[in-house]
Design a protein around this motif. Sequence first.
Motif, short mmCIF file in Angstrom:
data_model
loop_
_atom_site.label_atom_id
_atom_site.label_comp_id
_atom_site.label_asym_id
_atom_site.label_seq_id
_atom_site.Cartn_x
_atom_site.Cartn_y
_atom_site.Cartn_z
N GLU A 266 0.82 -1.21 -0.22
CA GLU A 266 -0.12 0.13 0.03
C GLU A 266 1.03 1.22 -0.01
O GLU A 266 0.86 2.21 0.82
CB GLU A 266 -0.89 0.12 1.08
N ALA A 267 1.78 1.30 -0.84
CA ALA A 267 2.89 2.39 -0.96
C ALA A 267 2.17 3.61 -1.98
O ALA A 267 1.26 3.30 -2.82
CB ALA A 267 4.02 1.94 -1.77
N THR A 268 2.44 4.71 -1.51
CA THR A 268 1.71 5.82 -2.27
C THR A 268 2.73 6.61 -2.65
O THR A 268 3.61 7.06 -1.92
CB THR A 268 0.36 6.44 -1.29
N LEU A 269 2.71 7.27 -3.97
CA LEU A 269 3.45 8.55 -4.23
C LEU A 269 2.85 9.54 -5.15
O LEU A 269 2.10 9.18 -6.28
CB LEU A 269 4.70 7.78 -5.18
N ARG A 270 2.71 10.69 -4.61
CA ARG A 270 2.03 11.71 -5.22
C ARG A 270 2.84 12.87 -5.96
O ARG A 270 3.74 13.30 -5.28
CB ARG A 270 1.08 12.48 -4.26
N LEU A 271 2.83 13.12 -7.10
CA LEU A 271 3.61 13.88 -7.62
C LEU A 271 2.67 15.20 -8.37
O LEU A 271 1.78 14.95 -8.87
CB LEU A 271 4.08 13.37 -8.87
N SER A 272 3.30 16.24 -8.28
CA SER A 272 2.81 17.62 -8.63
C SER A 272 3.96 18.09 -9.52
O SER A 272 5.08 18.03 -9.71
CB SER A 272 2.64 18.63 -7.32
N PRO A 273 3.13 18.88 -10.53
CA PRO A 273 4.07 19.66 -11.67
C PRO A 273 4.90 20.71 -10.92
O PRO A 273 4.41 21.31 -9.91
CB PRO A 273 2.97 20.44 -12.52
N GLY A 274 5.89 20.80 -11.67
CA GLY A 274 6.83 21.99 -10.99
C GLY A 274 7.57 21.59 -9.72
O GLY A 274 7.94 22.42 -9.18
N THR A 275 7.93 20.33 -9.41
CA THR A 275 8.65 19.99 -8.32
C THR A 275 9.65 19.01 -8.55
O THR A 275 9.64 18.19 -9.56
CB THR A 275 7.30 19.33 -7.25
N VAL A 276 10.61 18.76 -7.87
CA VAL A 276 11.61 17.84 -7.70
C VAL A 276 11.28 17.07 -6.38
O VAL A 276 11.29 17.43 -5.32
CB VAL A 276 12.95 18.42 -7.83
N HIS A 277 10.80 15.77 -6.62
CA HIS A 277 10.29 14.84 -5.76
C HIS A 277 11.41 13.66 -5.51
O HIS A 277 11.56 13.05 -6.28
CB HIS A 277 8.96 14.35 -6.07
N ALA A 278 12.00 13.60 -4.17
CA ALA A 278 12.91 12.55 -4.06
C ALA A 278 12.23 11.28 -3.40
O ALA A 278 11.24 11.71 -2.61
CB ALA A 278 13.80 13.03 -2.80
N LEU A 279 12.36 10.39 -4.03
CA LEU A 279 12.01 9.01 -3.74
C LEU A 279 13.11 8.36 -3.07
O LEU A 279 14.09 7.82 -3.69
CB LEU A 279 11.40 8.20 -4.67
N LEU A 280 13.11 8.03 -1.67
CA LEU A 280 14.26 7.38 -0.94
C LEU A 280 13.70 6.26 -0.32
O LEU A 280 12.64 6.11 0.10
CB LEU A 280 14.61 8.46 -0.01
N GLU B 100 16.10 2.38 1.69
CA GLU B 100 17.30 1.23 1.55
C GLU B 100 16.93 0.58 0.33
O GLU B 100 15.86 0.32 -0.32
CB GLU B 100 17.26 0.61 2.76
N ASN B 101 17.87 -0.39 0.09
CA ASN B 101 17.68 -1.42 -0.92
C ASN B 101 16.85 -2.35 -0.42
O ASN B 101 16.83 -2.94 0.60
CB ASN B 101 19.11 -2.06 -0.93
N GLY B 102 15.89 -2.71 -1.37
CA GLY B 102 14.76 -3.56 -0.95
C GLY B 102 13.62 -2.74 -0.34
O GLY B 102 12.50 -3.53 -0.04
N ALA B 103 13.66 -1.66 -0.19
CA ALA B 103 12.27 -0.87 0.45
C ALA B 103 11.15 -0.99 -0.63
O ALA B 103 10.29 -0.78 -0.35
CB ALA B 103 12.93 0.63 0.66
N GLY B 104 11.33 -1.11 -2.11
CA GLY B 104 10.32 -0.92 -3.07
C GLY B 104 10.41 0.02 -4.18
O GLY B 104 9.65 0.01 -4.87
N LYS B 105 11.58 0.72 -4.07
CA LYS B 105 11.74 1.91 -5.06
C LYS B 105 11.82 1.35 -6.43
O LYS B 105 11.01 2.00 -7.11
CB LYS B 105 12.95 2.78 -4.56
N SER B 106 12.31 0.23 -6.85
CA SER B 106 12.51 -0.07 -8.09
C SER B 106 11.20 -0.67 -8.51
O SER B 106 11.00 -0.35 -9.68
CB SER B 106 13.52 -1.23 -8.10
N THR C 43 9.30 11.50 -0.57
CA THR C 43 8.60 10.20 -0.11
C THR C 43 9.70 9.42 0.14
O THR C 43 10.74 8.79 -0.43
CB THR C 43 7.58 9.55 -1.05
N VAL C 44 9.59 8.61 1.58
CA VAL C 44 10.33 7.77 1.87
C VAL C 44 9.74 6.25 2.13
O VAL C 44 8.76 6.22 2.53
CB VAL C 44 10.98 8.14 3.38
N LEU C 45 10.20 5.38 1.37
CA LEU C 45 9.85 4.11 1.40
C LEU C 45 10.44 3.16 2.40
O LEU C 45 11.82 3.13 2.61
CB LEU C 45 9.86 3.18 0.28
#
Length: 503
Positions: free
Chosen positions: A20-34, A36-42, A210-212
């Motif tokens: 149930e991970a959520t990522l909300r992106l807005s125009p005109g922003t640089v959003h960091a997705l952080l 650890e390895n295996g946290a689900g980023k990829s 956003t931190v996973l």
Amino acid sequence: MTVTAEKLVKVFPGVRALDEATLRLSPGTVHALLGENGAGKSTLIKIMTGVLRPDGGRIVLADGTEAHFSGPHDAQRAGIGVVHQERNLIPAFSVAENIALQAVPRKFGFVDRNAMRALAEKCLGQLDVRLDVDRPVAELSVAQMQLVEIAKALAVDSQVLLLDEPTASLTSDESDRLFAVMRALRDQGHAIVLVSHKLDEVFAIADTVTVLRDGRSVAEAQPLTDFRTDDIVNLMVGRAHAVLELDRKPVDRTTAPALELDTISTDQGHRDVSLAVRPGEIVGLYGLVGAGRSELARAVLGLDKITAGSIRVHGERVRIRDVGEALRRHRMGYVTENRKEEGVFLEQPISRNIAVTVWRRLARLGLVRARDENALVATYQERLGMRLSGPGQLAGQLSGGNQQKVSLAKWLAADCDILVIDEPTVGIDVRTKAAFHELIVGLAGDGLAILLISSDLPEMVTLADRVLVMRDHQLVGEVDNDHSYERTSQAVGRLLHSTGRIS
């Protein structure tokens, strides 16, 4: 363009990669997705770009419609592009050909090369980059290739651009140039997602974060100004985990080291790295991905170049040229992180995978008998608890956990007394993970010297006798691990964002 990946779930056999991970992106922003390895980023990026389909949750576009991507082209048509850490360019093609590859302009059924050049120049112009669009990509620098990748995404009108570790191969000056490009795209209204383990860069460029952690979003589209570096580190690694109680033998610190590194420098950027691992000891090498841990291990085993310093095995100064020499001359094994490409032969039977390190010992008149290979399988199937249909089963048919056991078994069969283990339990289910932990501690109890690399801090606290913390290819401190998660994780967290280093 506003895009929301809402409550995404992705389950692989034995592993809940996204919960149930959520990522909300807005125009005109640089959003960091952080994370650890295996946290689900990829996994999250692959779902956002159409490579994987979610098992739950949804992706909602700016107009409120729910997106269902059947592949990467669907995501591109929706305005979502990605620049992977491993570049995806064709070296022999020109800059223009690479940029236009996904949207080749045609005229009367033929490639319109003038329009292709114009498209390339337009996309590079958006980045304020000047390149000869007829120049082969093979002649470009790494930084220029990275910019061509971004221009390639702009060619298909990507309003959301995901950058996966974009500065991993760049110098500081090249990174600054890339950041200027990212700011320009942000000011043009693009939503930029930055995946990075370099927190100083994140704080220099990102607006929101956003931190996973363990597949969940523990910080969700929050202003980065709300956090300090140590806050982010604690969110990434500060989960409360019960440390598995294991029966371990005390390490005799008076024993001479089995493996010593003395002020090692490498062509990967390591400088003056010194460490020692004694028989019966598990020394952990911890750091965020990109810190240089795996590269250090590869250099020790002759896979990357050592430019200064020395290696000693049982007190003898050695020069190791490859993994085969490490095994034959120094009884040193290497359980690689990349089990599918380096750890096992997927299209070969399990028997051949396990016996490969001891073929010379098994050979009679130049031949290795199948029954001798099968006997090894029987030995390690029982010892490691491998679930197999038989010794002739192909390694590629096994689960990730059993593939890792096969990778480990071949080094145990070779009777190693020094073992480098890199990310032993990535992608492995909880039960198998616990069995691996018991096995590694048991190997140390049998007298093996183990250098353990892991991005999983609870795993490190469970297993290591000492934790060496690496950042930016240098050791920055050491923690004498008492297997208390709270104490050790706090000490490691302080070292991860400290400004000094150990002498």
